[in-house]
Design a protein around this motif. Structure first.
Motif, PDB file in Angstrom:
ATOM      1  N   LYS B  33      37.505 -60.077  51.710  1.00 21.58           N
ATOM      2  CA  LYS B  33      36.936 -60.556  50.451  1.00 21.58           C
ATOM      3  C   LYS B  33      36.102 -59.451  49.785  1.00 21.58           C
ATOM      4  O   LYS B  33      36.184 -59.247  48.572  1.00 21.58           O
ATOM      5  N   SER B  34      35.314 -58.741  50.584  1.00 16.50           N
ATOM      6  CA  SER B  34      34.509 -57.644  50.034  1.00 16.50           C
ATOM      7  C   SER B  34      35.397 -56.546  49.469  1.00 16.50           C
ATOM      8  O   SER B  34      35.092 -55.950  48.430  1.00 16.50           O
ATOM      9  N   PHE B  35      36.492 -56.269  50.161  1.00 16.47           N
ATOM     10  CA  PHE B  35      37.437 -55.260  49.679  1.00 16.47           C
ATOM     11  C   PHE B  35      37.983 -55.661  48.303  1.00 16.47           C
ATOM     12  O   PHE B  35      38.040 -54.844  47.378  1.00 16.47           O
ATOM     13  N   LEU B  36      38.359 -56.926  48.172  1.00 12.94           N
ATOM     14  CA  LEU B  36      38.876 -57.418  46.887  1.00 12.94           C
ATOM     15  C   LEU B  36      37.819 -57.291  45.795  1.00 12.94           C
ATOM     16  O   LEU B  36      38.130 -56.940  44.658  1.00 12.94           O
ATOM     17  N   GLU B  37      36.560 -57.556  46.170  1.00 12.87           N
ATOM     18  CA  GLU B  37      35.484 -57.462  45.177  1.00 12.87           C
ATOM     19  C   GLU B  37      35.289 -56.019  44.704  1.00 12.87           C
ATOM     20  O   GLU B  37      35.050 -55.785  43.522  1.00 12.87           O
ATOM     21  N   ILE B  38      35.394 -55.078  45.625  1.00 11.80           N
ATOM     22  CA  ILE B  38      35.266 -53.663  45.252  1.00 11.80           C
ATOM     23  C   ILE B  38      36.378 -53.296  44.262  1.00 11.80           C
ATOM     24  O   ILE B  38      36.131 -52.671  43.227  1.00 11.80           O
ATOM     25  N   LEU B  39      37.597 -53.713  44.581  1.00  8.46           N
ATOM     26  CA  LEU B  39      38.733 -53.406  43.695  1.00  8.46           C
ATOM     27  C   LEU B  39      38.536 -54.037  42.321  1.00  8.46           C
ATOM     28  O   LEU B  39      38.817 -53.417  41.292  1.00  8.46           O
ATOM     29  N   HIS B  40      38.051 -55.272  42.337  1.00 10.84           N
ATOM     30  CA  HIS B  40      37.853 -56.002  41.090  1.00 10.84           C
ATOM     31  C   HIS B  40      36.811 -55.292  40.219  1.00 10.84           C
ATOM     32  O   HIS B  40      37.002 -55.121  39.019  1.00 10.84           O
ATOM     33  N   THR B  41      35.712 -54.875  40.845  1.00  8.35           N
ATOM     34  CA  THR B  41      34.660 -54.172  40.115  1.00  8.35           C
ATOM     35  C   THR B  41      35.190 -52.855  39.554  1.00  8.35           C
ATOM     36  O   THR B  41      34.945 -52.513  38.396  1.00  8.35           O
ATOM     37  N   TYR B  42      35.935 -52.143  40.371  1.00  9.15           N
ATOM     38  CA  TYR B  42      36.510 -50.864  39.931  1.00  9.15           C
ATOM     39  C   TYR B  42      37.400 -51.072  38.702  1.00  9.15           C
ATOM     40  O   TYR B  42      37.303 -50.355  37.710  1.00  9.15           O
ATOM     41  N   GLN B  43      38.241 -52.089  38.783  1.00  8.44           N
ATOM     42  CA  GLN B  43      39.155 -52.369  37.686  1.00  8.44           C
ATOM     43  C   GLN B  43      38.395 -52.707  36.396  1.00  8.44           C
ATOM     44  O   GLN B  43      38.747 -52.249  35.311  1.00  8.44           O
ATOM     45  N   LYS B  44      37.345 -53.508  36.553  1.00  9.23           N
ATOM     46  CA  LYS B  44      36.541 -53.919  35.408  1.00  9.23           C
ATOM     47  C   LYS B  44      35.875 -52.696  34.754  1.00  9.23           C
ATOM     48  O   LYS B  44      35.847 -52.561  33.534  1.00  9.23           O
ATOM     49  N   GLU B  45      35.353 -51.815  35.593  1.00  3.13           N
ATOM     50  CA  GLU B  45      34.690 -50.605  35.089  1.00  3.13           C
ATOM     51  C   GLU B  45      35.693 -49.688  34.381  1.00  3.13           C
ATOM     52  O   GLU B  45      35.377 -49.084  33.358  1.00  3.13           O
ATOM     53  N   GLN B  46      36.895 -49.592  34.953  1.00  2.00           N
ATOM     54  CA  GLN B  46      37.928 -48.766  34.331  1.00  2.00           C
ATOM     55  C   GLN B  46      38.298 -49.314  32.962  1.00  2.00           C
ATOM     56  O   GLN B  46      38.513 -48.566  32.012  1.00  2.00           O
ATOM     57  N   ARG B  47      38.357 -50.646  32.885  1.00  2.00           N
ATOM     58  CA  ARG B  47      38.722 -51.287  31.623  1.00  2.00           C
ATOM     59  C   ARG B  47      37.639 -51.046  30.572  1.00  2.00           C
ATOM     60  O   ARG B  47      37.930 -50.729  29.427  1.00  2.00           O
ATOM     61  N   ASN B  48      36.373 -51.187  31.010  1.00  2.00           N
ATOM     62  CA  ASN B  48      35.265 -50.920  30.082  1.00  2.00           C
ATOM     63  C   ASN B  48      35.335 -49.501  29.537  1.00  2.00           C
ATOM     64  O   ASN B  48      35.126 -49.264  28.351  1.00  2.00           O
ATOM     65  N   MET B  49      35.656 -48.581  30.420  1.00  3.94           N
ATOM     66  CA  MET B  49      35.704 -47.177  30.026  1.00  3.94           C
ATOM     67  C   MET B  49      36.830 -46.948  29.016  1.00  3.94           C
ATOM     68  O   MET B  49      36.658 -46.252  28.026  1.00  3.94           O
ATOM     69  N   LYS B  50      37.973 -47.565  29.304  1.00  2.88           N
ATOM     70  CA  LYS B  50      39.132 -47.422  28.430  1.00  2.88           C
ATOM     71  C   LYS B  50      38.838 -47.984  27.045  1.00  2.88           C
ATOM     72  O   LYS B  50      39.124 -47.374  26.024  1.00  2.88           O
ATOM     73  N   GLU B  51      38.209 -49.184  27.037  1.00  2.00           N
ATOM     74  CA  GLU B  51      37.949 -49.864  25.767  1.00  2.00           C
ATOM     75  C   GLU B  51      36.897 -49.135  24.937  1.00  2.00           C
ATOM     76  O   GLU B  51      36.898 -49.217  23.725  1.00  2.00           O
ATOM     77  N   SER B  52      36.000 -48.428  25.606  1.00  2.00           N
ATOM     78  CA  SER B  52      34.954 -47.709  24.874  1.00  2.00           C
ATOM     79  C   SER B  52      35.433 -46.319  24.458  1.00  2.00           C
ATOM     80  O   SER B  52      34.686 -45.556  23.855  1.00  2.00           O
TER      81      SER B  52
END
Lengths: 26, 90
Positions: B33-52
Motif C-alpha cells: 500500500k505504501s509503495f502504491l502511495e509513493i507512485l501515486h504521489t510521484y504521478q501527481k507531482e509529475q502532472r502538476n509539473m507538466k500542467e504548470s
C-alpha cells in the motif's frame, strides 16, 4: 496470479509511463 | 513507430513487477500500500509539473522516490534494483 484491482492497474500505468519517460530521456 | 513496438514491453514489465511485489508482500499489505502511495504521489507531482509548464518544482524528485522505495523494500534488493530500471534519472 494476475488478479489485478483498479489500484494495481494504476500502479502498472505509472510504472510503464516512468519506463517510457526513462527511455525517451536516454 | 519504434516507440509503439516498445510500449508493450514496458507495460508487461510493469505488470510482472507489480505482481512480484504483491506476491512478495502478501503478508505485509501495508508495504504494498505504501509503495502504491509513493507512485501515486510521484504521478501527481509529475502532472502538476507538466500542467504548470515547468513553473512547478515537484515535491518528490526521482531521487526521493528511489530513497523512499529503498526504505520500504529494505532487504529486498532485487525488487529495488528492478525499480531502478523504471525510474527516470535513477
Amino acid at each position: 496470479s494476475f488478479d489485478f484491482t483498479p489500484v494495481d492497474s494504476a500502479a502498472v500505468f505509472v510504472l510503464s509511463s516512468m519506463a517510457r519517460q526513462r527511455r525517451a530521456s536516454q | 513507430p519504434q516507440l509503439h513496438n516498445t510500449q508493450p514491453v514496458e507495460f508487461n514489465h510493469a505488470i510482472n513487477y507489480v505482481n512480484k511485489i504483491k506476491n512478495r508482500f502478501q503478508n505485509q499489505p501495508e508495504i504494498y500500500k505504501s509503495f502504491l502511495e509513493i507512485l501515486h504521489t510521484y504521478q501527481k507531482e509529475q502532472r502538476n509539473m507538466k500542467e504548470s509548464q515547468g513553473n512547478y518544482t515537484p515535491k518528490l524528485t526521482e531521487q526521493e522516490v528511489y530513497a523512499e522505495v529503498a526504505r520500504l523494500f529494505k532487504n529486498q534488493e532485487d525488487l529495488l534494483a528492478e525499480f531502478g530500471q523504471f525510474l527516470p534519472d535513477a
